[in-house]
Structures are given as C-alpha cells and as structure tokens.
Design a protein around this motif. Structure first.
Motif, PDB file in Angstrom:
ATOM      1  N   GLU A   1       0.813  -1.217   0.000  1.00  0.00           N
ATOM      2  CA  GLU A   1       0.000   0.000   0.000  1.00  0.00           C
ATOM      3  C   GLU A   1       0.846   1.266   0.000  1.00  0.00           C
ATOM      4  O   GLU A   1       0.305   2.373  -0.067  1.00  0.00           O
ATOM      5  CB  GLU A   1      -0.924  -0.004   1.215  1.00  0.00           C
ATOM      6  N   GLY A   2       2.161   1.112   0.105  1.00  0.00           N
ATOM      7  CA  GLY A   2       3.044   2.269   0.045  1.00  0.00           C
ATOM      8  C   GLY A   2       3.283   2.982   1.354  1.00  0.00           C
ATOM      9  O   GLY A   2       3.787   4.111   1.366  1.00  0.00           O
ATOM     10  N   ASN A   3       2.957   2.321   2.479  1.00  0.00           N
ATOM     11  CA  ASN A   3       3.145   2.974   3.773  1.00  0.00           C
ATOM     12  C   ASN A   3       4.610   3.027   4.212  1.00  0.00           C
ATOM     13  O   ASN A   3       5.016   3.954   4.909  1.00  0.00           O
ATOM     14  CB  ASN A   3       2.331   2.227   4.837  1.00  0.00           C
ATOM     15  N   ILE A   4       5.369   2.043   3.821  1.00  0.00           N
ATOM     16  CA  ILE A   4       6.764   1.930   4.254  1.00  0.00           C
ATOM     17  C   ILE A   4       7.481   0.985   3.297  1.00  0.00           C
ATOM     18  O   ILE A   4       6.832   0.156   2.644  1.00  0.00           O
ATOM     19  CB  ILE A   4       6.837   1.382   5.715  1.00  0.00           C
ATOM     20  N   THR A   5       8.785   1.114   3.188  1.00  0.00           N
ATOM     21  CA  THR A   5       9.553   0.166   2.383  1.00  0.00           C
ATOM     22  C   THR A   5      10.037  -0.971   3.277  1.00  0.00           C
ATOM     23  O   THR A   5      10.165  -0.795   4.490  1.00  0.00           O
ATOM     24  CB  THR A   5      10.757   0.858   1.731  1.00  0.00           C
ATOM     25  N   PRO A   6      10.292  -2.138   2.708  1.00  0.00           N
ATOM     26  CA  PRO A   6      10.688  -3.281   3.536  1.00  0.00           C
ATOM     27  C   PRO A   6      11.894  -3.022   4.424  1.00  0.00           C
ATOM     28  O   PRO A   6      11.923  -3.445   5.582  1.00  0.00           O
ATOM     29  CB  PRO A   6      10.980  -4.373   2.505  1.00  0.00           C
ATOM     30  N   ASP A   7      12.866  -2.303   3.906  1.00  0.00           N
ATOM     31  CA  ASP A   7      14.089  -2.072   4.686  1.00  0.00           C
ATOM     32  C   ASP A   7      13.856  -1.138   5.865  1.00  0.00           C
ATOM     33  O   ASP A   7      14.587  -1.182   6.862  1.00  0.00           O
ATOM     34  CB  ASP A   7      15.198  -1.514   3.795  1.00  0.00           C
ATOM     35  N   LYS A   8      12.837  -0.300   5.777  1.00  0.00           N
ATOM     36  CA  LYS A   8      12.548   0.643   6.859  1.00  0.00           C
ATOM     37  C   LYS A   8      11.444   0.156   7.792  1.00  0.00           C
ATOM     38  O   LYS A   8      11.150   0.807   8.793  1.00  0.00           O
ATOM     39  CB  LYS A   8      12.167   2.005   6.277  1.00  0.00           C
ATOM     40  N   MET A   9      10.861  -0.977   7.474  1.00  0.00           N
ATOM     41  CA  MET A   9       9.831  -1.560   8.340  1.00  0.00           C
ATOM     42  C   MET A   9      10.547  -2.336   9.446  1.00  0.00           C
ATOM     43  O   MET A   9      10.789  -3.534   9.344  1.00  0.00           O
ATOM     44  CB  MET A   9       8.902  -2.484   7.552  1.00  0.00           C
ATOM     45  N   VAL A  10      10.877  -1.639  10.510  1.00  0.00           N
ATOM     46  CA  VAL A  10      11.605  -2.258  11.613  1.00  0.00           C
ATOM     47  C   VAL A  10      10.728  -2.307  12.863  1.00  0.00           C
ATOM     48  O   VAL A  10       9.803  -1.522  13.018  1.00  0.00           O
ATOM     49  CB  VAL A  10      12.916  -1.504  11.915  1.00  0.00           C
ATOM     50  N   GLY A  11      11.061  -3.253  13.735  1.00  0.00           N
ATOM     51  CA  GLY A  11      10.282  -3.400  14.953  1.00  0.00           C
ATOM     52  C   GLY A  11      10.897  -4.430  15.874  1.00  0.00           C
ATOM     53  O   GLY A  11      12.100  -4.692  15.807  1.00  0.00           O
ATOM     54  N   SER A  12      10.090  -5.035  16.699  1.00  0.00           N
ATOM     55  CA  SER A  12      10.563  -6.037  17.637  1.00  0.00           C
ATOM     56  C   SER A  12      10.800  -7.353  16.924  1.00  0.00           C
ATOM     57  O   SER A  12      10.381  -7.549  15.784  1.00  0.00           O
ATOM     58  CB  SER A  12       9.525  -6.246  18.747  1.00  0.00           C
ATOM     59  N   TRP A  13      11.437  -8.281  17.606  1.00  0.00           N
ATOM     60  CA  TRP A  13      11.695  -9.573  16.978  1.00  0.00           C
ATOM     61  C   TRP A  13      10.409 -10.335  16.686  1.00  0.00           C
ATOM     62  O   TRP A  13      10.375 -11.207  15.839  1.00  0.00           O
ATOM     63  CB  TRP A  13      12.634 -10.425  17.820  1.00  0.00           C
ATOM     64  N   ALA A  14       9.315  -9.982  17.367  1.00  0.00           N
ATOM     65  CA  ALA A  14       8.035 -10.654  17.124  1.00  0.00           C
ATOM     66  C   ALA A  14       7.156  -9.897  16.152  1.00  0.00           C
ATOM     67  O   ALA A  14       6.023 -10.284  15.892  1.00  0.00           O
ATOM     68  CB  ALA A  14       7.299 -10.852  18.436  1.00  0.00           C
ATOM     69  N   GLY A  15       7.645  -8.781  15.617  1.00  0.00           N
ATOM     70  CA  GLY A  15       6.898  -8.084  14.585  1.00  0.00           C
ATOM     71  C   GLY A  15       6.116  -6.860  14.989  1.00  0.00           C
ATOM     72  O   GLY A  15       5.402  -6.274  14.175  1.00  0.00           O
ATOM     73  N   ALA A  16       6.210  -6.424  16.254  1.00  0.00           N
ATOM     74  CA  ALA A  16       5.500  -5.211  16.669  1.00  0.00           C
ATOM     75  C   ALA A  16       6.249  -4.004  16.109  1.00  0.00           C
ATOM     76  O   ALA A  16       7.465  -3.924  16.205  1.00  0.00           O
ATOM     77  CB  ALA A  16       5.428  -5.136  18.177  1.00  0.00           C
ATOM     78  N   MET A  17       5.504  -3.048  15.564  1.00  0.00           N
ATOM     79  CA  MET A  17       6.141  -1.989  14.788  1.00  0.00           C
ATOM     80  C   MET A  17       5.801  -0.587  15.288  1.00  0.00           C
ATOM     81  O   MET A  17       4.725  -0.347  15.822  1.00  0.00           O
ATOM     82  CB  MET A  17       5.688  -2.079  13.325  1.00  0.00           C
ATOM     83  N   GLY A  18       6.736   0.317  15.041  1.00  0.00           N
ATOM     84  CA  GLY A  18       6.479   1.724  15.233  1.00  0.00           C
ATOM     85  C   GLY A  18       6.406   2.188  16.671  1.00  0.00           C
ATOM     86  O   GLY A  18       6.625   1.429  17.617  1.00  0.00           O
ATOM     87  N   GLN A  19       6.088   3.458  16.828  1.00  0.00           N
ATOM     88  CA  GLN A  19       6.105   4.082  18.148  1.00  0.00           C
ATOM     89  C   GLN A  19       4.953   3.646  19.049  1.00  0.00           C
ATOM     90  O   GLN A  19       4.981   3.899  20.250  1.00  0.00           O
ATOM     91  CB  GLN A  19       6.110   5.605  17.993  1.00  0.00           C
ATOM     92  N   CYS A  20       3.942   2.996  18.479  1.00  0.00           N
ATOM     93  CA  CYS A  20       2.878   2.457  19.323  1.00  0.00           C
ATOM     94  C   CYS A  20       2.852   0.940  19.270  1.00  0.00           C
ATOM     95  O   CYS A  20       1.936   0.307  19.789  1.00  0.00           O
ATOM     96  CB  CYS A  20       1.518   3.045  18.946  1.00  0.00           C
ATOM     97  N   GLN A  21       3.867   0.348  18.640  1.00  0.00           N
ATOM     98  CA  GLN A  21       4.042  -1.097  18.635  1.00  0.00           C
ATOM     99  C   GLN A  21       2.825  -1.890  18.205  1.00  0.00           C
ATOM    100  O   GLN A  21       2.322  -2.746  18.930  1.00  0.00           O
ATOM    101  CB  GLN A  21       4.520  -1.544  20.013  1.00  0.00           C
ATOM    102  N   PHE A  22       2.350  -1.601  17.025  1.00  0.00           N
ATOM    103  CA  PHE A  22       1.250  -2.373  16.448  1.00  0.00           C
ATOM    104  C   PHE A  22       1.803  -3.591  15.720  1.00  0.00           C
ATOM    105  O   PHE A  22       2.791  -3.489  14.992  1.00  0.00           O
ATOM    106  CB  PHE A  22       0.484  -1.534  15.419  1.00  0.00           C
ATOM    107  N   MET A  23       1.151  -4.739  15.867  1.00  0.00           N
ATOM    108  CA  MET A  23       1.415  -5.859  15.001  1.00  0.00           C
ATOM    109  C   MET A  23       0.807  -5.513  13.639  1.00  0.00           C
ATOM    110  O   MET A  23      -0.085  -4.661  13.546  1.00  0.00           O
ATOM    111  CB  MET A  23       0.787  -7.128  15.563  1.00  0.00           C
ATOM    112  N   PRO A  24       1.267  -6.151  12.558  1.00  0.00           N
ATOM    113  CA  PRO A  24       0.724  -5.821  11.234  1.00  0.00           C
ATOM    114  C   PRO A  24      -0.797  -5.897  11.146  1.00  0.00           C
ATOM    115  O   PRO A  24      -1.428  -5.046  10.507  1.00  0.00           O
ATOM    116  CB  PRO A  24       1.403  -6.856  10.332  1.00  0.00           C
ATOM    117  N   SER A  25      -1.415  -6.890  11.789  1.00  0.00           N
ATOM    118  CA  SER A  25      -2.879  -7.002  11.726  1.00  0.00           C
ATOM    119  C   SER A  25      -3.551  -5.799  12.367  1.00  0.00           C
ATOM    120  O   SER A  25      -4.579  -5.317  11.873  1.00  0.00           O
ATOM    121  CB  SER A  25      -3.336  -8.289  12.410  1.00  0.00           C
ATOM    122  N   SER A  26      -2.995  -5.307  13.463  1.00  0.00           N
ATOM    123  CA  SER A  26      -3.563  -4.125  14.109  1.00  0.00           C
ATOM    124  C   SER A  26      -3.299  -2.878  13.275  1.00  0.00           C
ATOM    125  O   SER A  26      -4.113  -1.961  13.239  1.00  0.00           O
ATOM    126  CB  SER A  26      -2.964  -3.952  15.502  1.00  0.00           C
TER     127      SER A  26
END
Length: 378
Positions: A221-246
């Motif tokens: 969808e163009g929200n982020i590029t793969p190399d910049k999609m960083v997060g926890s080892w379990a996949g929680a992302m960003g400053q509010c730690q959303f999993m991809p489904s959330s």
C-alpha cells in the motif's frame, strides 16, 4: 531494542506474547489490540525477553504481548519445509491476495531466516516481578517528568486528535511512554524477515504467517519500504508497537500524505493509538480507576472482574487512597488486587478493561492508568 515484559503469563499481543516493549522495551509485543476484555488477575510470573544490544530496560508493552495465548503453540517444534520452497509458497499466497510482484521482489528476494529471532523466541527467561518492582521500572519519577515534558511539547499536535477520537491526551502520551519510551525504543529487527522466520518455524506458524501477509500488504500500500519496516523480533512496529494485523485495522493517515507512518510521523502515531482505543470502547467521560485501601479483614477473593457499585464497595469497608469514604455512588467498578502479597488495590472502570485489550497484563494496565494520572497533574 529492549526487553519485553509480559505480565500475565499469557503471551499475547494483544495478544501478548510476551510483552512489553517498554520497560524492557520492545520485544515482541504482539499486538493486541483486538482481544476481548480479560478478567483482572493477581500478579503472576513475568517473562522478560532478552534486551536488545545497547538498550537498557525501560518499559512494558510489546508485541509479545499481543499474541493470544491460543496462538502460542506447543514448545515441540515439528519439522519445517525447506525455507526456499516455503518462501515460494508464501509468494504464491501473497500473489493470490493481490500483492504486486514488485512488492514481493523488494520484500522477499534474498530473504533468509534470522537465527537470533528464534533464539529470542525460545529463550525467554521467566522470573517473578512484584507489582511494586514493576511500577518502579515502568513508571519511575523520571518517566513521569519526561512524559509531562513530551505532553507539553506535543500539545498542539495531540489535542485535536484527542478531541476527535475522545481519548484524552494524557492517556495517549502514557501509552506512548510505556510502549516505546516516547518513541525512543521502537525495535531493531526488520519486520518481514523476522515474521518470515517465525512463520516458517513450526511453533506458531499460522499466527505469524497471517501477520507476514499483513506486513506485505502494508508495504504494498506504500506505507513503508521493507528495509525501513523495523520493529521487535516478534513483529510489533512503530512508536505504538502495532502488530501488522492491528496496523491494517487501526492505523490512520492523520496528515493526509498518503502513508500511515507509525515510525516517524507522530500525528499518525497518536491518531492510530487513539483510533485503536476509540474502536475498542474507550469512554471519554470516565477515568480508568482509582487507588483504594482495604480493611484488614477484607476478603481479597472479591477482587476480579465482578462489578459492584461504589456504594456496595464502601459498605464492604473499601476506602479511598487517603482512607476516606468512597462516593455514595451507584457507579459500578471492579476491584483489582495486583499482588496478593502487597497492599495495593484499585477500583477500575470500563476504560481499565479497554487498556487490557491493548495489552492483556494487569500490571501494564495499572501502569498506563497511573502514568496518565501523573501526567495530568501539574
């Protein structure tokens, strides 16, 4: 990144799988921002994931906390298919869901499993942390002071969002602080390789495979590029730690730039967190709860999810934090006793249970509520 704590013994990101990014900050905070309210429970073993390199423990709330217990799977790991063959299956499934070939090439070409992710997933030390110890680590005075500063600095940005979604600014900043130390610690793993590693692994493959598909959708969808999609080892992302489904369900493009950027755009971060809480049942007219004192002869088994009126709690001898009578109100509240070996007790409202949808941990919910209260005081 940091250590993740999980306070309920469940691993579920909202499910919690573990928890807590913050204090120990990130870990695999699973998102949980979709589960049903969980009954208040006494303190239980807390699980901490290894801290990320060069990061000191900070606060709780991690993806690990966002995976439901039923998604954890057995510790007995069944044989896995060859990774290359498995990745071809992932490509086919993603194509069937409409993911573009350019996205698949950018995200999956040369992708390899990350051994460190499996190491963290399998070696999470378990230990007991009392409620007081937890609060000292997650809501120290230094975090309160920093939170007040961050709230003041971001008032112009947060207040319109708070008004739109009906979630007070001090709560949004409290979640921000507990999850990622106000955006400081957001994780050091590339999310797609981390999720692919866990999805290929046999222990929780179904859950993480779904999350991987959502992560590919987010990139597509163009929200982020793969190399910049960083997060926890379990996949929680960003400053509010959303999993991809959330992310897919609740993330908001608040500034209208065409991207939902939970890594760098605080307007999107706050609006997404507010949207999550609003859709989860937040009531702007209520507080989360209040500290109370219990008589020495009080039956502590009354603590839990059962609601009683303030009038009834008062008749049972419950008093406010200063020992004064409770309001003679018909408002209902549940009694939370976070640690049966300590004296702390709280009467909590529906908003407390909404916080539990974000992270199913009694300690976590109490920490967010009390940090929010502290930020509202001058």
């Amino acid at each position: 990144m940091r250590m993740v704590w999980r306070q309920d013994g469940i691993g579920s990101r909202t499910f919690k799988p573990l928890a807590i990014l913050g204090v120990f900050a990130l870990g695999a905070c699973v998102q949980t921002r979709t589960a049903a309210p969980v009954a208040a429970r006494p303190a239980v073993p807390v699980i901490a994931e290894p801290a990320y390199p060069d990061e000191a423990p900070i606060a709780p709330g991690q993806p690990a906390v966002k995976v439901a217990a039923e998604n954890l799977g057995s510790l007995d790991v069944p044989p896995n298919p060859d990774f290359s063959a498995w990745l071809r299956e992932i490509r086919e499934e993603a194509r069937s869901k409409g993911i573009r070939e350019t996205t698949l090439n950018a995200a999956l070409n040369n992708l390899q499993p990350i051994p460190r992710v499996l190491e963290l997933d399998r070696n999470q030390p378990e230990f007991k942390l009392t409620y007081r110890q937890y609060m000292e680590r997650v809501v120290p005075q230094s975090r309160i002071e920093k939170g007040r500063k961050m709230l003041a600095e971001n008032r112009a940005l947060i207040d319109p969002i708070a008004k739109k979604y009906g979630v007070p600014a001090n709560y949004l900043v409290a979640f921000w602080g507990v999850e990622t130390d106000f955006g400081r610690v957001t994780g050091g793993f590339q999310v797609i390789p981390a999720l692919a590693t866990l999805a290929h692994d046999g222990r929780r493959s179904s859950f993480f495979r779904r999350e991987l598909m959502y992560a590919l959708q987010i990139v597509d969808e163009g929200n982020i590029t793969p190399d910049k999609m960083v997060g926890s080892w379990a996949g929680a992302m960003g400053q509010c730690q959303f999993m991809p489904s959330s992310f897919v369900r609740f993330a908001v493009d608040a500034d209208g730039d065409g991207r939902k950027d939970l890594w760098n755009d605080k307007r999107d971060v706050f609006a997404s967190a507010a949207n999550y809480l609003s859709q989860s049942g937040w009531k702007n007219s209520e507080s989360w709860g209040r500290a109370v004192t219990l008589p020495k002869t009080f039956d502590r088994k009354l603590g839990g999810e059962a609601r009683r009126t303030y009038k009834t709690w008062g008749a049972l001898g419950v008093r406010d934090a200063q020992g004064k009578p409770l309001p003679a109100s018909d408002q209902s509240a549940a009694l939370v006793i976070p640690d049966m070996d300590e004296n702390a007790a709280f009467l909590v409202s529906d908003n407390y249970f909404t916080i539990l949808k974000w992270n199913r941990s009694t300690f976590y919910a109490l920490a967010v509520g009390q940090l929010a209260d502290a930020l509202a005081k001058r």
